[in-house]
Structures are given as C-alpha cells and as structure tokens.
Design an enzyme around this catalytic site. Structure first.
Site, PDB file in Angstrom:
ATOM      1  N   ASP A 135       0.863  -1.177   0.000  1.00 30.59           N
ATOM      2  CA  ASP A 135       0.000   0.000   0.000  1.00 30.59           C
ATOM      3  C   ASP A 135       0.902   1.230   0.000  1.00 30.59           C
ATOM      4  OD1 ASP A 135      -2.497   1.557   0.480  1.00 30.59           O
ATOM      5  OD2 ASP A 135      -1.589   1.920   2.447  1.00 30.59           O
ATOM      6  N   ASP A 137       1.374   5.010   0.529  1.00 30.51           N
ATOM      7  CA  ASP A 137       0.732   6.137   1.213  1.00 30.51           C
ATOM      8  C   ASP A 137       1.592   7.383   1.021  1.00 30.51           C
ATOM      9  OD1 ASP A 137      -0.691   7.816   2.841  1.00 30.51           O
ATOM     10  OD2 ASP A 137      -0.873   6.406   4.500  1.00 30.51           O
ATOM     11  N   GLU A 139       1.876  11.081   0.747  1.00 32.52           N
ATOM     12  CA  GLU A 139       1.136  12.278   1.132  1.00 32.52           C
ATOM     13  C   GLU A 139       2.028  13.520   0.959  1.00 32.52           C
ATOM     14  OE1 GLU A 139      -0.843  11.865   4.934  1.00 32.52           O
ATOM     15  OE2 GLU A 139      -1.128   9.718   4.635  1.00 32.52           O
ATOM     16  N   TYR A 214     -11.536  11.444   6.318  1.00 26.48           N
ATOM     17  CA  TYR A 214     -11.517  11.889   7.719  1.00 26.48           C
ATOM     18  C   TYR A 214     -10.504  13.015   7.833  1.00 26.48           C
ATOM     19  CZ  TYR A 214      -8.120   8.026   7.259  1.00 26.48           C
ATOM     20  OH  TYR A 214      -7.144   7.177   6.806  1.00 26.48           O
TER      21      TYR A 214
END
Length: 375
Positions: A135, A137, A139, A214
């Site tokens: 995965d 991630d 950012e 979120y």
C-alpha cells in the site's frame, strides 16, 4: 401444522443466512499502527477483516523500503501473519510512507532507475515478510504534505509510472509464487489532490484505493467542528464546510471505478479544550486540541455525567460537550449511516484508521454487522 411452522422457520433461517452471505462486504481494510501499545496484532478480530495494512515502512537513503520501527516490526508482522490461520482469506499489506515519511517519494518516482530500485526492494520485502501486497501512502504528489517533503510538478506523471512499475514487478513475482499480489494506495479527496494524480491511468494498475475521508476538521482549524461528517449540513459556520459525501462524490466524478473505492472511517476523534458554552460547543473557538481514540473516549467521557451527548441530524455524526470540552468522534450510530452510504453508492468497502484505537472492538463489530446487512 407444527411441521409447516418448522418448515417455514427453516426456510426463513436459510434465507437470512444467504442474505448475510451475499451482502457481506467485499472489503473491510484495517490499518494497524506499529506504534500502538494498547492492542497487540494477536488481539485483532481477524474474522471481521478482509485486509490489514501494517503502518508504516519507511524509505531509506538508498531509495529502498526499510522497516519503520525495527524494534517491534518483525514481531508484529509475524503476529499479523498468524491471523491467517484464523481467517485464511485475510490479506496483509505493508503500507509505506504516511504523513511523516513521504519526503522521498518524489525521488523514488523520479527516474526509471529509481523506480526499479524501489520496486525491486518492495518485492524482496514482501517475500521476506510474507505480505500479500503493498500500500503506497504518498502524502502527497506535487504538494500538500509536510513542507520538508521533496515535491515536483512531474510527480503527477511519475506517480503513475511508479505504480505501473510496481504492478509489473508484483505480477512477475506473482507468476513465480502462483498468487496475485495486491497494489493499493491511500488517497485524499480534495480537488487539488485529484488534479495532481492521474486517476484514469492509475485505475488500471491498482486493486483498490483507501480514500481518506476523515481529518476534514481538526485542531489545525480555528473553530470546533466534526472530524468526519458524512454529509455537509445547512448550519451557519465561521469556517469552510466539507464532508465525506463531497469527497466521495469528487472521486466518483473522475470516473474511477466505484468498486475500487474503499471509504475511510476513523476510529478516533478530536478533543478541543477551553470551548465557550455556546451552541453546545459547536463552531466555537478553542485554546488547543488533540486526537483521541474511541477507546479513550469510552473510558473517560462517554459515561461522565457532565458530558451531554449530541447527534447532528444532517451530518450524521455525534459529539460530546460539558460546557468546556468538545469532542467530535464516530460511534455505532454514525458508522451505521456510513455503512449504508457505502452500500448505497456501490463502493468497494470500508477502511479503518486505525484498529488499535478501538481495543474492545465495538466499532469494528458495528461496521462489520452493518456492512453485512445483518445484526
């Protein structure tokens, strides 16, 4: 008559069992944070999850994947893989990067050589530690993460090239091992982020995306607000409005396959201090705030008689207020609404950040039962 009633009961029971089976969600993805000290991997209810993402691995100076928390990682990973004995369908993935460790992704994705170096190291890593996939991630490509991150305008195209390279390498290894290795990434929902990646091309390479619905509001703001409101409400507010629904709608508008969208659900909230006793604490200034797990909310606040429970009829999320402290969070009721939304929109499932924040499994049980359609 008794035989007829018994027959009807059998038919109804079989129908209910089949209904549960058919409506079982395709994906319930849970992140497990290496730094969590409350919940051990062996305590995770593996039968209620389809995938577990171990967070996080880091990127070394040589642009190769490396253990992020070497003092605990190997033990944790072994424990996670043991869960497959409980749930043989469970898949484990290594999640790389995150908010703090995305600084070198731009360098990793920059050239054919750097992409090969990184991808080869990922293959070696997942084979060594028996993961079922990776995965990413990052950012964030092009910008929007920590100011110390290396970023470039060409990150937009290079991210696609990186994911294509990973897909190629995973497929090559999959042929050797006789299995399909998963490739996913975590993505934001705002327009800036979506304009900085090539979703139409990425869809070809990834199995699904964990959409981070979120942190819509938090202590970075000037006023109290909801962490993950399902819908945008009609309230008058002194600050920007955004919602889970708006974020998912943004993704849908891009044409990205709905069944590859896994919607994020937080197992944590935000606590705000020194809040004026106005409007039940909502949309008010505060002195400071911090993240708080659902378990800590239950332990310290839910049953405190000084706190009043509220639920927003439009945004479909709860909050607590005692005249001084405001707490935004998700509970079983709000998760029920979000599970219904996932099914109504035809999304691929739900993603949890993060499993250790619900040590008694209250929210996980609720999410699982609501997505299955069976109580």
């Amino acid at each position: 008559m008794i035989s007829l009633i018994l027959l009807l009961l059998i038919i109804i029971t079989c129908w209910l069992i089949e209904r549960c089976r058919v409506r079982k969600p395709e994906k319930i993805v849970g992140y497990y944070a290496a730094w969590n000290k409350t919940v051990s991997p062996k305590d995770i209810d593996a039968e209620k999850l389809t995938h577990i993402n171990y967070a996080f691995a880091n990127i070394g100076n040589d642009l190769k994947i490396e253990l992020g928390y070497p003092d605990v990682d190997e033990k944790n990973i072994k424990e996670l893989n043991k869960l497959k004995k409980i749930n043989p369908e469970l898949k484990t993935l290594i999640s790389i990067g995150g908010w703090n460790w995305s600084g070198d992704f731009s360098n990793v994705a920059l050239t054919e050589e750097s992409r090969n170096t990184f991808a080869d190291s990922v293959i070696d890593f997942i084979v060594k530690y028996k993961f079922d996939g990776v995965d990413i991630d990052w950012e964030y490509p092009v910008g929007g993460g920590l100011p110390t991150n290396k970023t470039r305008p060409e990150d937009k195209q290079n991210f696609t090239l990186l994911m294509r390279k990973l897909r190629e390498k995973l497929d090559e290894r999959g042929k050797i091992d006789g299995k399909h290795y998963l490739l996913t990434f975590a993505g934001a929902t705002n327009n800036d982020y979506l304009n900085n990646i090539e979703l139409d091309k990425l869809a070809e390479y990834v199995d699904y995306v964990n959409v981070m619905t979120y942190d819509i509001h938090g202590p970075r703001d000037q006023f109290t607000d909801f962490n993950a409101p399902l819908f945008t409400n009609s309230d008058r507010s002194p600050q920007y409005k955004w919602s889970v629904d708006e974020g998912i709608t943004n993704w849908i508008k891009t044409g990205f396959p709905r069944d590859k969208m896994v919607m994020g659900i937080p197992f944590y909230g935000y606590e705000y201090k020194d809040v004026p006793d106005i409007n039940y604490g909502l949309y008010q200034p505060f002195s400071h705030g911090n993240s708080i797990s659902y378990s800590d909310i239950v332990k310290n606040y839910i049953d405190d008689p000084n706190f009043v429970h509220f639920f927003h009829k439009e945004s479909k999320v709860p909050w607590l207020f005692d005249g001084f402290t405001f707490i935004s969070y998700d509970n079983k009721k709000s998760i029920g609404y979000k599970a219904k939304y996932i099914k109504d929109k035809g999304l691929g499932g739900a993603m949890i950040w993060e499993l250790g924040q619900d040590y008694e499994g209250v929210l996980l049980n609720s999410l699982y039962n609501d997505l299955k359609g069976c109580k």
